[in-house]
Design a protein around this motif. Sequence first.
Motif, PDB file in Angstrom:
ATOM      1  N   LYS A  34     -11.616  -1.502  -2.469  1.00 43.52           N
ATOM      2  CA  LYS A  34     -10.760  -1.312  -3.643  1.00 43.52           C
ATOM      3  C   LYS A  34     -10.387  -2.662  -4.240  1.00 43.52           C
ATOM      4  O   LYS A  34      -9.304  -3.202  -4.004  1.00 43.52           O
ATOM      5  N   HIS A  61      -6.505  -7.243  -6.804  1.00 47.67           N
ATOM      6  CA  HIS A  61      -7.077  -7.612  -8.092  1.00 47.67           C
ATOM      7  C   HIS A  61      -7.247  -9.131  -8.079  1.00 47.67           C
ATOM      8  O   HIS A  61      -6.271  -9.862  -7.890  1.00 47.67           O
ATOM      9  N   THR A  65     -10.531  -5.065  -7.870  1.00 42.20           N
ATOM     10  CA  THR A  65     -10.822  -5.247  -9.297  1.00 42.20           C
ATOM     11  C   THR A  65     -10.724  -6.746  -9.586  1.00 42.20           C
ATOM     12  O   THR A  65     -10.244  -7.510  -8.752  1.00 42.20           O
ATOM     13  N   ILE A 124      -0.561  -2.814  -6.708  1.00 42.93           N
ATOM     14  CA  ILE A 124      -1.714  -3.719  -6.691  1.00 42.93           C
ATOM     15  C   ILE A 124      -1.227  -5.128  -6.360  1.00 42.93           C
ATOM     16  O   ILE A 124      -0.172  -5.555  -6.834  1.00 42.93           O
ATOM     17  N   ASP A 126       1.712   2.001  -3.406  1.00 46.83           N
ATOM     18  CA  ASP A 126       0.555   2.011  -4.299  1.00 46.83           C
ATOM     19  C   ASP A 126       0.617   0.868  -5.316  1.00 46.83           C
ATOM     20  O   ASP A 126       0.264   1.031  -6.484  1.00 46.83           O
ATOM     21  N   LYS A 143       0.832  -1.204   0.000  1.00 45.48           N
ATOM     22  CA  LYS A 143       0.000   0.000   0.000  1.00 45.48           C
ATOM     23  C   LYS A 143       0.873   1.262   0.000  1.00 45.48           C
ATOM     24  O   LYS A 143       0.542   2.258  -0.640  1.00 45.48           O
ATOM     25  N   ARG A 201      -4.935  -2.296  -2.447  1.00 45.21           N
ATOM     26  CA  ARG A 201      -5.660  -2.547  -3.707  1.00 45.21           C
ATOM     27  C   ARG A 201      -5.424  -3.994  -4.121  1.00 45.21           C
ATOM     28  O   ARG A 201      -4.288  -4.406  -4.331  1.00 45.21           O
TER      29      ARG A 201
END
Length: 427
Positions: free
Chosen positions: A254, A232, A256, A178, A176, A173, A230
Amino acid sequence: MSELIWFKGGRIAAEDSAKLEQLDVLVEGGKIIRVAEEVKAPEGAEVVDCEGCVIAPAMFDVHVHAREPGREDKETIETCSEAAINGGVTGMVLMPNTLPAIDSGGLVQSVLDIAAEKSRIPIWQSGCITKGRAGKELAGIAGMKSKGVPVITDDGDSVADPMVLLRAMQYAKRFDLILAMHCEVKELSGFGAMNEGVVSYRLGIPGIPACSEEICLDRDIRLAQYTGARVHIQHVTSARGMETIRRFKEEGVKVTCEVTPHHLLFNEEHIGDYDTHYKMNPPLRTQKDNELLLQALIDGVFDVIATDHAPHTEFEKNSDFVSAPFGITGLDTALVSLYHHYVKTGIFGWDLLVKRYSAEPRRLTNLEPVPVVEGGVAELIVFDPNRKTKFTRDFMKSKSSNTPFLDQELDGQIISVIRDGEFLLNR
Ligand SMILES: [Zn+2]
């Protein structure tokens, strides 16, 4: 080659427009300088007759196994990038589960050095979450970030220890970064080789229950919610897992996620007579899952389509179903197969294809999309819906041909791929 390229009479696909507008496109030195009805082309322009064709932004794949270093008998960065171009893809993110696994800045750099020499398209290398993908200690995340990794992942395996994953999330984090998650509870999957259910019982093949994926996916998103990282979710296969993601997204977490063409198109019934071209991990589920995943793609639950291109040698895939390795190739076939099954049949439009296989994958990788607009970069494909593509061994550029589409003929053909003012492909 001419500096000026005139794409004459094509219909333009865009992520935000269901209608394909017939416009001419003029490209000069890698830039789109004019998009209009009947452009007056200057003298000396190279003409590409696009009558009846679709002009679309080039595709981008966030989930690719290039097998180099370590298993160059299956694929190399060079053959992988050629397979990508053959499939209309002009950028991709490579998974780090190579031999050795890419878990330090130095190893990331070594792959990027090979790519700079061997690949005609840009490549992004992802890094491991844990050292050697062993799930114990964090990999050299800061060093890999400094070499430009957009994503960290232990793909091929989940991070089994929730405390290790929690620490990884807290750390990632700060950069930043993923975390791309392969979701599987290994104790539940065991030695399973296909989806667990009536078909696995009938075939006598040990099964992998859908809950193996669903439980891990739920845990990973809850950890992301707790840490604010984040995440995914890779290659979602089960409708129930997808519903979990939908719910967390509605709560504003957050997260995806991606779906592969094969988890939309195929299910456990396709395994038929123990065909290893339908063996992948996570496995093909049921026809009902196909339907619900497709609807979720149309609803916008899935952020991206990604192939999970996973080449294996013929020798390996020719062994019995339980022993054969998991995975199929996808770069050569993805776009045409999605066109053939969904766009041509009117199930969804080019706008969805462009959004989910071109624009959103680039955004996920912190890149700008490449729409076909005046002033934009010329990174595009020309697709002829009136031609056909036969996926023979010779046609495909991947070193491996472990795909259910082998020797199948489908509607549509990619006839040109342009990037940086150059034809990467021109049939
Ligand atoms: Zn995976």
